[in-house]
Design an enzyme around this catalytic site. Sequence first.
Site, PDB file in Angstrom:
ATOM      1  N   ALA A 166     -63.857   1.568 -20.882  1.00  0.00           N
ATOM      2  CA  ALA A 166     -65.235   1.075 -20.913  1.00  0.00           C
ATOM      3  C   ALA A 166     -65.301  -0.361 -20.403  1.00  0.00           C
ATOM      4  CB  ALA A 166     -65.791   1.162 -22.334  1.00  0.00           C
ATOM      5  N   TYR A 170     -66.364  -0.321 -14.298  1.00  0.00           N
ATOM      6  CA  TYR A 170     -66.444   1.115 -14.081  1.00  0.00           C
ATOM      7  C   TYR A 170     -67.735   1.631 -14.724  1.00  0.00           C
ATOM      8  CZ  TYR A 170     -61.579   0.382 -12.781  1.00  0.00           C
ATOM      9  OH  TYR A 170     -60.439  -0.079 -12.172  1.00  0.00           O
ATOM     10  N   ALA A 394     -32.783 -14.229  -3.151  1.00  0.00           N
ATOM     11  CA  ALA A 394     -32.230 -13.054  -2.468  1.00  0.00           C
ATOM     12  C   ALA A 394     -30.719 -12.978  -2.637  1.00  0.00           C
ATOM     13  CB  ALA A 394     -32.597 -13.086  -0.984  1.00  0.00           C
ATOM     14  N   GLU A 413     -23.276 -21.765  -2.512  1.00  0.00           N
ATOM     15  CA  GLU A 413     -24.555 -22.438  -2.314  1.00  0.00           C
ATOM     16  C   GLU A 413     -24.300 -23.868  -1.830  1.00  0.00           C
ATOM     17  OE1 GLU A 413     -28.049 -24.127  -2.001  1.00  0.00           O
ATOM     18  OE2 GLU A 413     -27.849 -21.946  -2.303  1.00  0.00           O
ATOM     19  N   LYS A 431     -47.065 -23.168 -11.287  1.00  0.00           N
ATOM     20  CA  LYS A 431     -46.024 -22.214 -10.909  1.00  0.00           C
ATOM     21  C   LYS A 431     -44.681 -22.513 -11.571  1.00  0.00           C
ATOM     22  CE  LYS A 431     -45.899 -20.635  -6.681  1.00  0.00           C
ATOM     23  NZ  LYS A 431     -45.804 -20.568  -5.216  1.00  0.00           N
TER      24      LYS A 431
END
Length: 646
Positions: A166, A170, A394, A413, A431
């Site tokens: 509800a 919609y 990644a 790294e 963020k």
Amino acid sequence: MAYETLFSPIRIRGLELKNRVVFPAMGTKMGTEDRLVTQQLIDYHVARAEGGCGLNFVEVCSVYGPASPRNFLAISDDRYIPELKRLADAVHAAGGKAGIQLWLGGMAVGSDPDAAMIIPSPVPVKGTDVVLPAATRETLREAAQAFGEAARRAVEAGYDTLEFHAGHNYTPHSFLSPYFNRRTDEYGGSLENRARFLLECIEAIRNNVPEEMPLFMRIDAHDDYLEGGLTIEEVIEFCKMAGTAGVDVLDVSRGNFSSAAIKYEVPPIDLPRGFNVDNAARIRRETGMATVAVGRINAPDQAEEILAADKADLVVMGRAQLADPDFCEKALTGRSHDIVQCVACNQGCYDGFVSAEVPFITCLRNPALGREAEFRLKAAEQPKKVLIAGGGIAGLEAAMVLKRRGHEPIVCEATGSLGGQFALAGEAPRKEEMKAAALSRGEQVIREGVEVRLDTPVTLQLLEELQPDEVISAIGAAPMELRVPGSELSFVTNSHDVLSGRVPVSGRVVIVGGGLVGLEVAEYVHGSASEITVVEMQEKVAKDLGDLRSICVMENLHASGVRILTHTRCLEIQEEGVVLETEGGALTTYPCDAVVIAIGARSRDFSPVRTYCEDHRIPFHVIGDALKARRALNAVSEAHEVARSI
């Protein structure tokens, strides 16, 4: 932390749930064109049930045949029962409970030109002479009866509970809201009249289910961005009526697809965590009904705090379980630090859902979403030493998958920390969760036993030393340079240096580039800069942002007074300012104290290593931005695929 309330059982009528976690009805695009359940959808739900979720709701199921759009599930005919039963049986076999969300979509069914839009009042179609007609009384009687028939089918299919939708603009919500409902008959006007259709649907559902079966109802706490829409006081009064009619639990959501309030339906990282909890708490307090809290609840301690404070009886943790189907099991067994946390990037779950080019929803944090059976990890037939150059999101994903398959990954790294561009993106306003997620992933990889070497660029000497069996390049991309006169001046810098804090800027700042990164720089320097101007050569900014993030970012830029110039090119940078060319060819010099270049990124050169690998016949793979700068979603998915293939 034990999370005693979160993992305590709850009984609603005859249904007992083992914990308070609800996996909500979310669109997946995993059904067939003919509205049927697929094995893919079953696998998706089973993974969350096996992961310990208390209750799984199957996504919106159309109850009324004429208004059932293709590519959405339906329960509008008996022929849908067998496959829906197969799904319910599978969830039960996995230790979970299953519910179905009964849906009448209103204008949302417009994706299918053959589906009827059941709406309360006439709606003109913008740019045409067409007016969509209001539903007749006869249609409303048929639709209410259809809810009852759908409920009967759900019982036959073996579901434990139902949810009457509800909210979200919609059909039922559109009748309840005075913004959409302009009728003058018994279905319009007063709250009692606007509630009439919904109460008829609830009565039809209740008449077709056993007394011991509970009924949930998803509602909006109030209308956002709709002048004269529903207030929370009206919603509370309606919920009392619904409770009398047979609703047991209120699933308190927010948002509508007719305005910028759609951002609340799949809230991006820009919205605060738990932003709607206080609304649920108030509705619970003033109705005396059981409620479900919804809206950016993505951590077990957050959920525990909500429940322990008596603000809700259950919590929706949807995208949290998209990102990690084992969310509940990890939290229950004291491994919450191993949860792969949703960061509300919306790249896969919303942007993927609305994209015609994406077959089903995906997740940046979980490439196996929608491919649960296919992506079950298989042990490596021959373990290999795999050198991964780059410890960004990644490279870390590849390392985790390789390690779990039995390989020996070594992450090298070049900098002193893991996380790469994903961590850098987390420096932008609102963020912080992205940075935290990137750092957490690094910690998880180390706990998994992966060897990680920081401050270690991959050189030919290192390759000679390690003698890897395969090499993966995940070294990412570097900011592109703006090749115009004056770009070498001392007050010119790039987005990466600004976001990382290496180069502070202040005064009058011009940002060249109006994509995601450029706009995030604009927000980042707000407060230190006295004047901010974004220069974009295309017709609009934020073209690489998803719809909902774009709404939030643009609202914040407007509130911050950032000036945006589109159809504008930077031709030269001079000591006194930037020389700009507008669409008509006019030139102007824009005074500034700092220029930030944010025109994109270019993959870093890794050709010496590639050549070495080719010469020594070492399989060489390139993933993420090292291949091509694009969304993190693609980079993580690619990493997963490569790590599965080795």
